[in-house]
Design an enzyme around this catalytic site. Structure first.
Site, PDB file in Angstrom:
ATOM      1  N   ASP A 131       0.558  -1.081   0.182  1.00  0.00           N
ATOM      2  CA  ASP A 131      -0.282   0.056  -0.164  1.00  0.00           C
ATOM      3  C   ASP A 131       0.565   1.142  -0.204  1.00  0.00           C
ATOM      4  OD1 ASP A 131      -1.950   2.456   0.652  1.00  0.00           O
ATOM      5  OD2 ASP A 131      -2.933   1.316   1.390  1.00  0.00           O
ATOM      6  N   HIS A 132       1.184   1.754  -1.027  1.00  0.00           N
ATOM      7  CA  HIS A 132       2.371   2.499  -0.813  1.00  0.00           C
ATOM      8  C   HIS A 132       1.737   4.025  -0.297  1.00  0.00           C
ATOM      9  CE1 HIS A 132      -0.679   5.160  -3.870  1.00  0.00           C
ATOM     10  NE2 HIS A 132       0.769   6.075  -4.183  1.00  0.00           N
TER      11      HIS A 132
ATOM     12  N   HIS B 284      -5.896   2.797   1.594  1.00  0.00           N
ATOM     13  CA  HIS B 284      -5.109   4.008   2.066  1.00  0.00           C
ATOM     14  C   HIS B 284      -5.517   4.568   3.460  1.00  0.00           C
ATOM     15  CE1 HIS B 284      -2.892   3.554  -1.946  1.00  0.00           C
ATOM     16  NE2 HIS B 284      -3.465   3.960  -2.510  1.00  0.00           N
TER      17      HIS B 284
HETATM   18  C1  BG6 Z   1      -3.488   4.713  -6.464  1.00  0.00           C
HETATM   19  C2  BG6 Z   1      -5.038   4.948  -6.469  1.00  0.00           C
HETATM   20  O1  BG6 Z   1      -3.715   3.742  -5.237  1.00  0.00           O
HETATM   21  O2  BG6 Z   1      -3.326   5.582  -5.554  1.00  0.00           O
HETATM   22  C3  BG6 Z   1      -5.397   6.303  -7.546  1.00  0.00           C
HETATM   23  O3  BG6 Z   1      -5.175   3.367  -7.629  1.00  0.00           O
HETATM   24  C4  BG6 Z   1      -4.904   7.284  -6.656  1.00  0.00           C
HETATM   25  O4  BG6 Z   1      -6.310   6.442  -8.287  1.00  0.00           O
HETATM   26  C5  BG6 Z   1      -3.616   7.602  -6.458  1.00  0.00           C
HETATM   27  O5  BG6 Z   1      -4.939   8.281  -7.834  1.00  0.00           O
HETATM   28  C6  BG6 Z   1      -2.357   8.522  -5.417  1.00  0.00           C
HETATM   29  O6  BG6 Z   1      -2.085   8.305  -5.212  1.00  0.00           O
HETATM   30  P1  BG6 Z   1      -1.036   9.418  -4.817  1.00  0.00           P
HETATM   31  O7  BG6 Z   1       0.640   8.936  -4.328  1.00  0.00           O
HETATM   32  O8  BG6 Z   1      -0.619  10.088  -6.006  1.00  0.00           O
HETATM   33  O9  BG6 Z   1      -1.372  10.038  -3.525  1.00  0.00           O
END
Ligand code: BG6
Length: 490
Positions: free
Chosen positions: A177-178, A240
């Site tokens: 989960d980045h 997230h």
């Molecule tokens: C991803 C989603 O996991 O996270 C995307 O699938 C979203 O829809 C993105 O835009 C948002 O990531 P960040 O790091 O740009 O906030």
């Protein structure tokens, strides 16, 4: 003090989907940075796999372009060295082509870390793991990395976890989960558990409510096909947002050890109050963006972009969540996320309760309750709103000011992308920032009934104009409780 860069053990990183968007935007630039910083040992190899026919040289040209596009100030010799680590193999994930060659390339390297990164559609996760097993490519030091979405509901997540679990042990499975790799998200743990100040106040006696906002100004871009099958609930909330909620709400873990942290997060997920249809109709709002203006230009609505006027997929969700335990009883967690909102900003706002009694005259001015704002992006930082005396002569005048800590100003270091830490944690075998099987399934157990309630209620997502903060029902959701969304977001 722990060194800033610790070289990891030698590894073979096998990237499936190596010509895809994730590899281009995130994985290759992240690996370049880690190599530049000296974290990747001489003996490490990156084996890029995808269905396309390509030579090593062609793949290196692809990687060269990816790094130059996504990294500022590329250092040419460092990039050369990085590209030399890359090799390419055409492998058909679902078929048989390329697998014997991959096995041959890995042979004799059983004693180095072997990480399979599945940067492909989740439809292929099970099949690729099966092939890895059939070709006997797992070793004691093997790991597999998968990206969300892990399933589209609890049942499919369980099936997927079971398929992967046939080939890899749980301690070999890294579910990314980045958001957990973002600097400020980890800072949340430092803030809570490396300071004595907050923990005694971190409960229902002192905290009025918590807001978690993950707002994006972009629309669904080129991903409408995937997005329309997911929607904001599956795409952002199930993973997230719930992960952020867990880090705010969990009990202090015994240590930073992966299972200690994940055990505590799991308890929070299990304590989330389940919603029946009646509760869901009051405590959730779904929205879908219409045409409007975003980032300075006119933009089309979701249905026009999708070219399907019948889609009921939500691009916005607001939820009043409750955690049924002693620490958080009756402290609402207001969650909201959406695309095409007024700004790209992610923040956690912890709103403290009012002081119990004021010793000041009314003329001194209103006393605002303290508020802690943790900004994840952009402009990472932590801000504490406190009351002070307005300086100067005259009567006592009270004023609210921010104790402001912007990381960009405080630390003159580049803010690394989440993937840099996460990929290196995979190689190190550190699962603290990755989701455990039971966590993913517990998150679905809370999300599934809401999705079912929405289907039963047959209420369509409410339209909102692009470039605003979502449907007015989302404002009503919190204002009904006598509270407001924190608006100092931009
Ligand atoms: C991803 C989603 O996991 O996270 C995307 O699938 C979203 O829809 C993105 O835009 C948002 O990531 P960040 O790091 O740009 O906030």
């Amino acid at each position: 003090m722990v060194a800033r860069v610790i070289e990891v053990d030698p590894f073979d990183l096998i990237v499936f989907g190596a010509t895809g968007d994730l590899a281009h935007r995130k994985l290759l630039p992240a690996l370049y940075h880690r190599d530049l910083d000296g974290q990747i040992p001489e003996d490490a190899r990156i084996i890029a796999c995808s269905r396309r026919d390509m030579s090593d040289e062609q793949y290196r040209a692809f990687a060269d372009e990816a790094v130059r596009e996504h990294v500022d100030d590329v250092e040419a010799p460092a990039l050369e060295r990085f590209l030399a680590r890359l090799s390419y193999l055409a492998v058909d994930a679902a078929g048989t082509r390329g697998w014997p060659e991959l096995a041959e390339r890995l042979e004799g390297r059983e004693d180095v870390v072997r990480a399979f990164y599945l940067a492909v559609s989740p439809d292929f996760f099970g099949t690729i793991c099966k092939r890895i097993g059939e070709h006997d490519l797992t070793t004691d030091l093997a790991r597999v990395v998968i990206e969300k979405p892990i399933g589209k509901d609890g049942a499919s997540a369980r099936a997927l976890n079971a398929a992967i679990g046939e080939v890899f042990r749980e301690d070999q499975i890294f579910r990314i989960d980045h958001y957990l790799g973002k600097e400020t998200v980890q800072n949340l743990m430092a803030l809570r558990f490396a300071n004595a100040l907050f923990e005694p106040l971190w409960n229902a006696a002192h905290i009025d409510h918590v807001q978690i906002t993950v707002a994006e100004s972009l629309g669904v871009e080129g991903r409408a096909g995937y997005y329309d099958t997911a929607g904001a609930m599956r795409d952002m909330v199930q993973n997230h947002i719930l992960q952020l909620l867990c880090l705010v709400a969990m009990e202090p873990p015994e240590s930073m050890d992966a299972d200690s942290v994940r055990d505590e997060k799991l308890k929070v997920l299990k304590a989330l109050k389940q919603m029946d249809a009646e509760m869901a109709s009051k405590a959730t709002v779904r929205g879908q963006y219409r045409a409007g203006a975003s980032a300075g230009g006119a933009v089309r609505g979701y249905l026009e972009e999708l070219d399907d006027p019948t889609s009921q997929t939500e691009t916005f969700v607001a939820i009043k969540a409750e955690i049924a335990n002693w620490r958080w009883a009756n402290v609402p967690f207001y969650l909201r996320t959406g695309k095409r909102l007024a700004a790209r900003v992610s923040e956690i706002v912890v709103q403290f309760r009012p002081i119990p009694h004021s010793i000041f005259e009314t003329e001194a001015g209103a006393i605002s309750s303290n508020r802690l704002v943790i900004r994840l992006q952009p402009d990472e930082g932590v801000r504490m709103q406190i009351m002070i005396k307005d300086p100067g002569p005259g009567g006592m005048r009270l004023r609210q000011v921010p104790l402001d800590m912007s990381f960009a100003t405080a630390f003159k270091v580049r803010n690394p992308d989440a993937y840099e830490r996460l990929i290196m944690d995979v190689i190190r075998g550190n699962q603290t920032l990755f989701m455990r099987r039971d966590e993913v399934e517990a998150a679905w157990a809370w999300v599934d009934p809401i999705l079912e309630d929405w289907a039963t209620l047959k209420d369509l997502p409410k339209g909102y104009t692009s470039g605003t903060w979502g449907p007015s029902a989302a404002i009503a959701l919190i204002e009904r409780d006598g509270r407001t969304w924190f608006e100092d977001l931009i």
